[in-house]
Structure formats: structure tokens, C-alpha cells
Design an enzyme around this catalytic site. Sequence first.
Site, PDB file in Angstrom:
ATOM      1  N   SER A  37       0.827  -1.210   0.000  1.00  0.00           N
ATOM      2  CA  SER A  37       0.000   0.000   0.000  1.00  0.00           C
ATOM      3  C   SER A  37       0.861   1.259   0.000  1.00  0.00           C
ATOM      4  O   SER A  37       0.515   2.269  -0.629  1.00  0.00           O
ATOM      5  CB  SER A  37      -0.912   0.031   1.229  1.00  0.00           C
ATOM      6  OG  SER A  37      -1.721  -1.106   1.247  1.00  0.00           O
ATOM      7  N   THR A  80      -6.510  -2.855   7.979  1.00  0.00           N
ATOM      8  CA  THR A  80      -6.488  -4.268   7.609  1.00  0.00           C
ATOM      9  C   THR A  80      -6.528  -5.147   8.842  1.00  0.00           C
ATOM     10  O   THR A  80      -6.748  -4.664   9.958  1.00  0.00           O
ATOM     11  CB  THR A  80      -5.312  -4.559   6.638  1.00  0.00           C
ATOM     12  OG1 THR A  80      -5.458  -5.886   6.136  1.00  0.00           O
ATOM     13  CG2 THR A  80      -3.961  -4.420   7.289  1.00  0.00           C
ATOM     14  N   LYS A  84     -10.703  -4.420  10.918  1.00  0.00           N
ATOM     15  CA  LYS A  84     -11.756  -3.935  10.012  1.00  0.00           C
ATOM     16  C   LYS A  84     -13.125  -3.850  10.674  1.00  0.00           C
ATOM     17  O   LYS A  84     -13.973  -3.089  10.241  1.00  0.00           O
ATOM     18  CB  LYS A  84     -11.844  -4.838   8.775  1.00  0.00           C
ATOM     19  CG  LYS A  84     -10.676  -4.650   7.822  1.00  0.00           C
ATOM     20  CD  LYS A  84     -10.860  -5.475   6.565  1.00  0.00           C
ATOM     21  CE  LYS A  84      -9.620  -5.363   5.700  1.00  0.00           C
ATOM     22  NZ  LYS A  84      -9.728  -6.154   4.475  1.00  0.00           N
ATOM     23  N   GLY A 144     -15.248 -18.789   3.652  1.00  0.00           N
ATOM     24  CA  GLY A 144     -14.929 -17.829   4.708  1.00  0.00           C
ATOM     25  C   GLY A 144     -16.181 -17.084   5.133  1.00  0.00           C
ATOM     26  O   GLY A 144     -17.180 -17.062   4.390  1.00  0.00           O
ATOM     27  N   ALA A 148     -13.716 -10.196   4.545  1.00  0.00           N
ATOM     28  CA  ALA A 148     -13.443 -10.363   3.108  1.00  0.00           C
ATOM     29  C   ALA A 148     -14.566 -11.135   2.432  1.00  0.00           C
ATOM     30  O   ALA A 148     -14.956 -10.826   1.297  1.00  0.00           O
ATOM     31  CB  ALA A 148     -12.110 -11.083   2.920  1.00  0.00           C
ATOM     32  N   THR A 170     -16.292 -22.694  10.582  1.00  0.00           N
ATOM     33  CA  THR A 170     -17.318 -22.759  11.626  1.00  0.00           C
ATOM     34  C   THR A 170     -18.667 -22.607  10.926  1.00  0.00           C
ATOM     35  O   THR A 170     -19.022 -21.510  10.478  1.00  0.00           O
ATOM     36  CB  THR A 170     -17.097 -21.633  12.662  1.00  0.00           C
ATOM     37  OG1 THR A 170     -15.730 -21.665  13.068  1.00  0.00           O
ATOM     38  CG2 THR A 170     -18.009 -21.767  13.863  1.00  0.00           C
ATOM     39  N   GLY A 249      -5.322 -12.562  -5.879  1.00  0.00           N
ATOM     40  CA  GLY A 249      -5.743 -11.587  -4.864  1.00  0.00           C
ATOM     41  C   GLY A 249      -5.063 -10.240  -5.011  1.00  0.00           C
ATOM     42  O   GLY A 249      -5.586  -9.215  -4.556  1.00  0.00           O
TER      43      GLY A 249
HETATM   44  P1  NAP Z   1     -11.255 -12.568   9.044  1.00  0.00           P
HETATM   45  O1  NAP Z   1     -12.326 -11.545   9.223  1.00  0.00           O
HETATM   46  O2  NAP Z   1     -10.321 -12.862  10.159  1.00  0.00           O
HETATM   47  O3  NAP Z   1     -12.027 -13.911   8.605  1.00  0.00           O
HETATM   48  C1  NAP Z   1     -11.400 -15.099   8.583  1.00  0.00           C
HETATM   49  C2  NAP Z   1     -12.372 -16.181   8.065  1.00  0.00           C
HETATM   50  O4  NAP Z   1     -11.575 -17.213   7.573  1.00  0.00           O
HETATM   51  C3  NAP Z   1     -13.275 -16.745   9.145  1.00  0.00           C
HETATM   52  O5  NAP Z   1     -14.500 -17.084   8.569  1.00  0.00           O
HETATM   53  C4  NAP Z   1     -12.502 -17.992   9.602  1.00  0.00           C
HETATM   54  O6  NAP Z   1     -13.328 -19.063   9.989  1.00  0.00           O
HETATM   55  C5  NAP Z   1     -11.836 -18.398   8.312  1.00  0.00           C
HETATM   56  N1  NAP Z   1     -10.568 -19.086   8.626  1.00  0.00           N
HETATM   57  C6  NAP Z   1      -9.556 -18.629   9.373  1.00  0.00           C
HETATM   58  N2  NAP Z   1      -8.565 -19.538   9.418  1.00  0.00           N
HETATM   59  C7  NAP Z   1      -8.995 -20.607   8.683  1.00  0.00           C
HETATM   60  C8  NAP Z   1      -8.431 -21.866   8.364  1.00  0.00           C
HETATM   61  N3  NAP Z   1      -7.213 -22.220   8.789  1.00  0.00           N
HETATM   62  N4  NAP Z   1      -9.144 -22.716   7.590  1.00  0.00           N
HETATM   63  C9  NAP Z   1     -10.367 -22.371   7.140  1.00  0.00           C
HETATM   64  N5  NAP Z   1     -10.962 -21.184   7.421  1.00  0.00           N
HETATM   65  C10 NAP Z   1     -10.282 -20.319   8.183  1.00  0.00           C
HETATM   66  O7  NAP Z   1     -10.333 -12.212   7.818  1.00  0.00           O
HETATM   67  P2  NAP Z   1     -10.742 -11.381   6.539  1.00  0.00           P
HETATM   68  O8  NAP Z   1     -10.489  -9.948   6.770  1.00  0.00           O
HETATM   69  O9  NAP Z   1     -12.089 -11.821   6.101  1.00  0.00           O
HETATM   70  O10 NAP Z   1      -9.610 -11.860   5.499  1.00  0.00           O
HETATM   71  C11 NAP Z   1      -9.601 -13.164   4.985  1.00  0.00           C
HETATM   72  C12 NAP Z   1      -8.456 -13.317   3.986  1.00  0.00           C
HETATM   73  O11 NAP Z   1      -8.661 -12.483   2.863  1.00  0.00           O
HETATM   74  C13 NAP Z   1      -7.081 -12.937   4.557  1.00  0.00           C
HETATM   75  O12 NAP Z   1      -6.112 -13.841   4.104  1.00  0.00           O
HETATM   76  C14 NAP Z   1      -6.840 -11.572   3.977  1.00  0.00           C
HETATM   77  O13 NAP Z   1      -5.473 -11.275   3.850  1.00  0.00           O
HETATM   78  C15 NAP Z   1      -7.508 -11.713   2.623  1.00  0.00           C
HETATM   79  N6  NAP Z   1      -7.885 -10.409   2.061  1.00  0.00           N
HETATM   80  C16 NAP Z   1      -7.307 -10.057   0.893  1.00  0.00           C
HETATM   81  C17 NAP Z   1      -7.636  -8.840   0.326  1.00  0.00           C
HETATM   82  C18 NAP Z   1      -7.010  -8.448  -0.984  1.00  0.00           C
HETATM   83  O14 NAP Z   1      -7.102  -7.276  -1.357  1.00  0.00           O
HETATM   84  N7  NAP Z   1      -6.416  -9.378  -1.715  1.00  0.00           N
HETATM   85  C19 NAP Z   1      -8.532  -7.974   0.966  1.00  0.00           C
HETATM   86  C20 NAP Z   1      -9.116  -8.390   2.154  1.00  0.00           C
HETATM   87  C21 NAP Z   1      -8.755  -9.609   2.705  1.00  0.00           C
HETATM   88  P3  NAP Z   1     -13.916 -19.218  11.471  1.00  0.00           P
HETATM   89  O15 NAP Z   1     -15.221 -18.485  11.441  1.00  0.00           O
HETATM   90  O16 NAP Z   1     -14.052 -20.684  11.640  1.00  0.00           O
HETATM   91  O17 NAP Z   1     -12.914 -18.616  12.418  1.00  0.00           O
END
Ligand code: NAP
Length: 286
Positions: A37, A80, A84, A144, A148, A170, A249
Amino acid sequence: MIMSNINKPEFELVSNWEYLTFPYICGLLAENPSEFSQTLHNSGYQKLQLPFTYYPFKISKIENAITAMRELGIRGFSITIPFKETCIPLIDELSSEAQEIGAVNTIINTGELLYGINTDWIGVTEALKESTDSFNTLSCLVIGAGGAAKAAIFALKKLAVSSITVVNRTDHKAEMLAQKFSVHSIKSDDLINQNLENYDLIINASPAQSISFFPYQSLTSRHSVFEMITGETSLTKTTIKTGGNLIPGIRMLLHQGLEQFILFTEKQAPVQTIESALENKYVITQ
Ligand code: NAP
């Protein structure tokens, strides 16, 4: 006035620049800030010769950072993981999209109030549009149930895809999300036994490098796969191996950041310059 893709707020969002610290300060609030960023925003500021600087801030307490934003007159923050959702009660107004998604990845300080916005859904939309222009027949699976995933479902609904199913480690969180957005959900134990023939587009919106409940062996060349994690994962490797269409991504990261650039500066982003600066450090092409 702001010239972005975001819906205009109900009130007039006018920036009182004289209340902000000059030269204007923007930054990333993260537990582990990446350089991406910083390169994106600073290369754009330099090209347009704007009096802005963008810093990566490694923080642990979002409350302190938001207090500092007000006190120091900081213009804008990218937000991030893991802030968020926790930043929401600390800011004054939310865009309608951020409200609906329930996550904020951008805060602008107008000089008078802090305004929370979500540009992740625009990142998803623009990354998908680079890959296809026919959405109404697409059957989509979102993995997920965090911020995101919500941004992805919001974007897919706006694109009017044919169907959306959400699955999560979950299960009950996927069910809640499906209810909130009026989409389908599937239990993770049921997905592992599926052949994926019901889906055209699979989006990984979890941070899992390898998803324990995903039937990798069922991926075929007819699947499009959007891996939100930047870099190589089990999903990117399998997609490349099977000859499927991979949407990386990093395209989402680029587009959500370009939208933030517009929101912070109220200027159109010099896209070519920014892409060239990023290309020196990252593989950002599809
Ligand atoms: P978050 O709010 O922490 O959500 C995480 C989700 O992933 C939850 O539903 C969790 O399930 C699940 N999860 C976590 N660990 C897991 C595992 N080992 N196996 C299966 N499911 C798992 O995170 P977020 O902000 O949504 O971000 C998710 C991903 O997207 C991250 O890797 C982030 O870097 C990426 N992202 C990328 C961009 C981009 O611009 N490329 C933008 C935003 C996010 P539970 O409910 O069971 O805990």
C-alpha cells in the site's frame, strides 16, 4: 467532492483541509503492515506532486490509533487485519456499503469527522470484471465468513450473479452470513464430499493456505478461482495445474487501493504510474 465508486453519503462529505495536518498524512493500520500500500499510494502522490505521504503503521491498539488520527489531523487510514470490524464503533459515520458489509477498510478524516468506507468490495468487483463480463450465469462458492467474505458476497450480489453459496470452517457463521445476505450456505463437511460441478467461480476469502474442507481433487479447467490471499497457496497451485482461470488476490489489493487513493486525495489515481511502481516489486498481472 469525492469522485469515487462509493455511494454518496446522506450528508455532504466536504473535506475541511485546513483542519488537517499539512503535508497530509495517510497510512496503513495493521498488525503486520506490508509495503504494497505504501508503494501504491506514495508513487501516485509523487506522480501528481501531491502534498501527501503514506506510512505503514504497525499497531496493536486500534483505539489509540483512531484517537491519534483525530488529535494529529491525519487525513486517511487503510485498515487491515484484524481491525476492520473493531474500528467501527470508534468512527463517526459509515458509508451505506460499509454498514451493509459490516467491515471498514478505509477511514477518511474530513477535518470534522471520521468517515468509514469499504473499498474491498470494489476490489473484488474490479478484479472479477478483468476476468469476465458475463456474471448472470455464474454460480459462486465463497469460502470464509469474515470481512473479506462479506465484501465478496456484497460484490457478487451487485454483479447479479446467478447464485451464491457460502461455506466456512465454523458452519454456523456461514449460516448467519447466508441469512444476512439471503444467499445459500453449505456445511464444510458436505463440501469436502462434493465434486464442485455446481460451481463456476470459487472465491477463497479465508486466510487458509490449505483449506481442510475443500475438495481440491474436484477442481477442473472449467472453474474460475479467485484466491484473495496474495502469493502461492494450495488453491493457486491446483488451479494452475488443472488449467482453470486464476484471479489473483493482488488484483483486488490493487483495485481497493486505487479507490482509497481517490478517497484520500479527491484526485483520480495515475493508474499506469502506480502499476509500474508496483511491478518493480510484485507480480501484479493476471
Ligand atoms: P477474518 O475476518 O479474520 O475472517 C477469517 C475467516 O476465515 C473466518 O471465517 C474464519 O473461519 C476463516 N478461517 C480462518 N482460518 C482458517 C483456516 N485455517 N481454515 C479455514 N478457514 C479459516 O479475515 P478477513 O479480513 O475476512 O480476510 C480473509 C483473507 O482475505 C485474509 O487472508 C486476507 O489477507 C484476505 N484479504 C485479501 C484482500 C485483498 O485485497 N487481496 C482484501 C481483504 C482480505 P472461522 O469463522 O471458523 O474462524
